[in-house]
Write a protein that holds these residues in place. Structure first.
Motif, PDB file in Angstrom:
ATOM      1  N   GLY A  44      19.983 -13.943  -0.407  1.00 34.27           N
ATOM      2  CA  GLY A  44      19.053 -13.431  -1.413  1.00 34.27           C
ATOM      3  C   GLY A  44      17.833 -14.303  -1.595  1.00 34.27           C
ATOM      4  N   ASP A  45      17.909 -15.574  -1.192  1.00 38.96           N
ATOM      5  CA  ASP A  45      16.735 -16.444  -1.282  1.00 38.96           C
ATOM      6  C   ASP A  45      15.672 -15.954  -0.303  1.00 38.96           C
ATOM      7  N   ILE A  46      14.421 -16.062  -0.731  1.00 35.97           N
ATOM      8  CA  ILE A  46      13.294 -15.663   0.098  1.00 35.97           C
ATOM      9  C   ILE A  46      12.417 -16.884   0.351  1.00 35.97           C
ATOM     10  N   PHE A  47      12.088 -17.090   1.616  1.00 29.88           N
ATOM     11  CA  PHE A  47      11.249 -18.199   2.036  1.00 29.88           C
ATOM     12  C   PHE A  47       9.891 -17.661   2.470  1.00 29.88           C
ATOM     13  N   THR A  48       8.831 -18.140   1.838  1.00 31.13           N
ATOM     14  CA  THR A  48       7.483 -17.906   2.329  1.00 31.13           C
ATOM     15  C   THR A  48       7.096 -19.200   3.019  1.00 31.13           C
ATOM     16  N   GLU A  49       6.847 -19.093   4.328  1.00 29.69           N
ATOM     17  CA  GLU A  49       6.707 -20.274   5.169  1.00 29.69           C
ATOM     18  C   GLU A  49       5.286 -20.381   5.709  1.00 29.69           C
ATOM     19  N   TYR A  50       4.752 -21.583   5.643  1.00 37.39           N
ATOM     20  CA  TYR A  50       3.386 -21.862   6.071  1.00 37.39           C
ATOM     21  C   TYR A  50       3.445 -22.837   7.241  1.00 37.39           C
ATOM     22  N   TYR A  51       2.862 -22.427   8.366  1.00 36.56           N
ATOM     23  CA  TYR A  51       2.834 -23.242   9.578  1.00 36.56           C
ATOM     24  C   TYR A  51       1.384 -23.425   9.992  1.00 36.56           C
ATOM     25  N   TRP A  52       1.084 -24.600  10.538  1.00 40.20           N
ATOM     26  CA  TRP A  52      -0.268 -24.897  10.989  1.00 40.20           C
ATOM     27  C   TRP A  52      -0.276 -25.219  12.469  1.00 40.20           C
ATOM     28  N   ARG A  53      -1.343 -24.805  13.119  1.00 37.51           N
ATOM     29  CA  ARG A  53      -1.541 -25.140  14.532  1.00 37.51           C
ATOM     30  C   ARG A  53      -2.139 -26.538  14.695  1.00 37.51           C
ATOM     31  N   ASP A  54      -2.606 -27.133  13.611  1.00 41.41           N
ATOM     32  CA  ASP A  54      -3.276 -28.429  13.691  1.00 41.41           C
ATOM     33  C   ASP A  54      -2.691 -29.487  12.748  1.00 41.41           C
ATOM     34  N   ARG A  55      -1.535 -29.213  12.171  1.00 39.01           N
ATOM     35  CA  ARG A  55      -0.884 -30.183  11.277  1.00 39.01           C
ATOM     36  C   ARG A  55       0.551 -30.391  11.721  1.00 39.01           C
ATOM     37  N   TRP A  56       1.086 -31.526  11.345  1.00 34.25           N
ATOM     38  CA  TRP A  56       2.414 -31.941  11.779  1.00 34.25           C
ATOM     39  C   TRP A  56       3.466 -31.636  10.728  1.00 34.25           C
ATOM     40  N   TYR A  57       3.362 -30.495  10.070  1.00 36.76           N
ATOM     41  CA  TYR A  57       4.373 -30.095   9.101  1.00 36.76           C
ATOM     42  C   TYR A  57       4.329 -28.595   8.862  1.00 36.76           C
ATOM     43  N   ALA A  58       5.406 -28.113   8.239  1.00 41.51           N
ATOM     44  CA  ALA A  58       5.516 -26.739   7.768  1.00 41.51           C
ATOM     45  C   ALA A  58       6.013 -26.807   6.334  1.00 41.51           C
ATOM     46  N   VAL A  59       5.487 -25.949   5.481  1.00 43.01           N
ATOM     47  CA  VAL A  59       5.882 -25.920   4.077  1.00 43.01           C
ATOM     48  C   VAL A  59       6.545 -24.570   3.796  1.00 43.01           C
ATOM     49  N   LEU A 114       0.767 -35.930  -1.778  1.00 43.95           N
ATOM     50  CA  LEU A 114       0.330 -34.693  -2.421  1.00 43.95           C
ATOM     51  C   LEU A 114       1.358 -34.198  -3.437  1.00 43.95           C
ATOM     52  N   ALA A 115       2.637 -34.345  -3.116  1.00 49.51           N
ATOM     53  CA  ALA A 115       3.695 -33.900  -4.027  1.00 49.51           C
ATOM     54  C   ALA A 115       3.716 -34.728  -5.305  1.00 49.51           C
ATOM     55  N   ARG A 116       3.424 -36.019  -5.191  1.00 52.47           N
ATOM     56  CA  ARG A 116       3.485 -36.909  -6.352  1.00 52.47           C
ATOM     57  C   ARG A 116       2.171 -37.013  -7.114  1.00 52.47           C
ATOM     58  N   GLU A 117       1.062 -37.078  -6.380  1.00 53.45           N
ATOM     59  CA  GLU A 117      -0.215 -37.440  -7.004  1.00 53.45           C
ATOM     60  C   GLU A 117      -1.314 -36.404  -6.839  1.00 53.45           C
ATOM     61  N   GLY A 118      -1.207 -35.597  -5.820  1.00 54.53           N
ATOM     62  CA  GLY A 118      -2.302 -34.705  -5.486  1.00 54.53           C
ATOM     63  C   GLY A 118      -2.028 -33.276  -5.884  1.00 54.53           C
ATOM     64  N   ASP A 119      -2.736 -32.391  -5.241  1.00 51.83           N
ATOM     65  CA  ASP A 119      -2.614 -30.966  -5.514  1.00 51.83           C
ATOM     66  C   ASP A 119      -1.797 -30.324  -4.397  1.00 51.83           C
ATOM     67  N   PHE A 120      -0.480 -30.497  -4.465  1.00 51.35           N
ATOM     68  CA  PHE A 120       0.429 -30.014  -3.426  1.00 51.35           C
ATOM     69  C   PHE A 120       0.268 -28.520  -3.188  1.00 51.35           C
ATOM     70  N   GLU A 121       0.158 -27.764  -4.255  1.00 48.96           N
ATOM     71  CA  GLU A 121       0.082 -26.306  -4.129  1.00 48.96           C
ATOM     72  C   GLU A 121      -1.221 -25.840  -3.514  1.00 48.96           C
ATOM     73  N   ALA A 122      -2.252 -26.697  -3.488  1.00 55.18           N
ATOM     74  CA  ALA A 122      -3.515 -26.334  -2.849  1.00 55.18           C
ATOM     75  C   ALA A 122      -3.337 -26.150  -1.336  1.00 55.18           C
ATOM     76  N   LEU A 123      -2.316 -26.788  -0.769  1.00 51.15           N
ATOM     77  CA  LEU A 123      -2.025 -26.591   0.654  1.00 51.15           C
ATOM     78  C   LEU A 123      -1.791 -25.122   0.977  1.00 51.15           C
ATOM     79  N   LEU A 124      -1.271 -24.397   0.013  1.00 54.22           N
ATOM     80  CA  LEU A 124      -0.824 -23.033   0.247  1.00 54.22           C
ATOM     81  C   LEU A 124      -1.827 -21.984  -0.225  1.00 54.22           C
ATOM     82  N   ALA A 125      -2.891 -22.433  -0.836  1.00 48.63           N
ATOM     83  CA  ALA A 125      -3.902 -21.499  -1.363  1.00 48.63           C
ATOM     84  C   ALA A 125      -4.746 -20.912  -0.253  1.00 48.63           C
TER      85      ALA A 125
END
Length: 166
Positions: free
Chosen positions: A60-75, A155-166
């Protein structure tokens, strides 16, 4: 391929590779692809619920996944079946590659969890990363992976983590 959430209903397979082997493959709905960032949505792909202690992923959990072609992570934004945000699970990966209907992502073992309220931020699997041998076999990739984890934690502690996904 270019798409936005209003016009895209394409499906693809997300293929998570680890240590040269496919760790998991699952179907996802392609929501957007702007040429740099690819966004997909998929239900929890596990056969059974998985309790990590700090979060439980289940049917039942839903994952909205963000992947980048130029970054070394997925959120991955994780919501329960009612739509309530659980938090964000991030994988440190090589940049994603979309090939036909497959989105291939190489997992580099490091992960970060940020709870919905932002109070819990955990660096995960650093022991697995150390044991992977990447530091010896590909020091540039290892450095990029550690830098990506550091960036996400900041970004999770000090920055605007959610801006990554905007």
């Amino acid at each position: 391929m270019s798409a936005n959430s209003a016009e895209c209903t394409a499906h693809l397979d997300v293929v998570l590779v680890k240590g040269g082997r496919t760790k998991i493959r699952y179907a996802a709905e392609l929501l957007a692809d702007d040429g740099t960032r690819i966004t997909v949505r998929a239900p929890w792909a596990g056969d059974v619920a998985r309790d990590f202690g700090f979060v439980r992923f289940e049917s039942g959990d839903i994952f909205t996944e963000y992947y980048w072609r130029d970054r070394w992570y997925a959120v991955k934004e994780v919501r329960d079946s009612t739509g309530t945000l659980k938090g964000w699970y991030t994988d440190i990966t090589r940049p994603a590659v979309l090939s036909g209907s497959e989105l291939v992502v190489e997992d580099l073992d490091l992960d970060l969890w940020r709870s919905a309220d932002g109070r819990t931020i955990l660096r995960l699997d650093e022991d697995e990363f150390a044991e992977s041998g990447l530091l010896e076999t590909d020091p540039d990739a290892a450095a990029a992976a550690v830098a990506a984890l550091d960036e996400l934690e900041f970004l999770a502690r000090e920055g605007d983590f959610e801006a990554l996904l905007a």
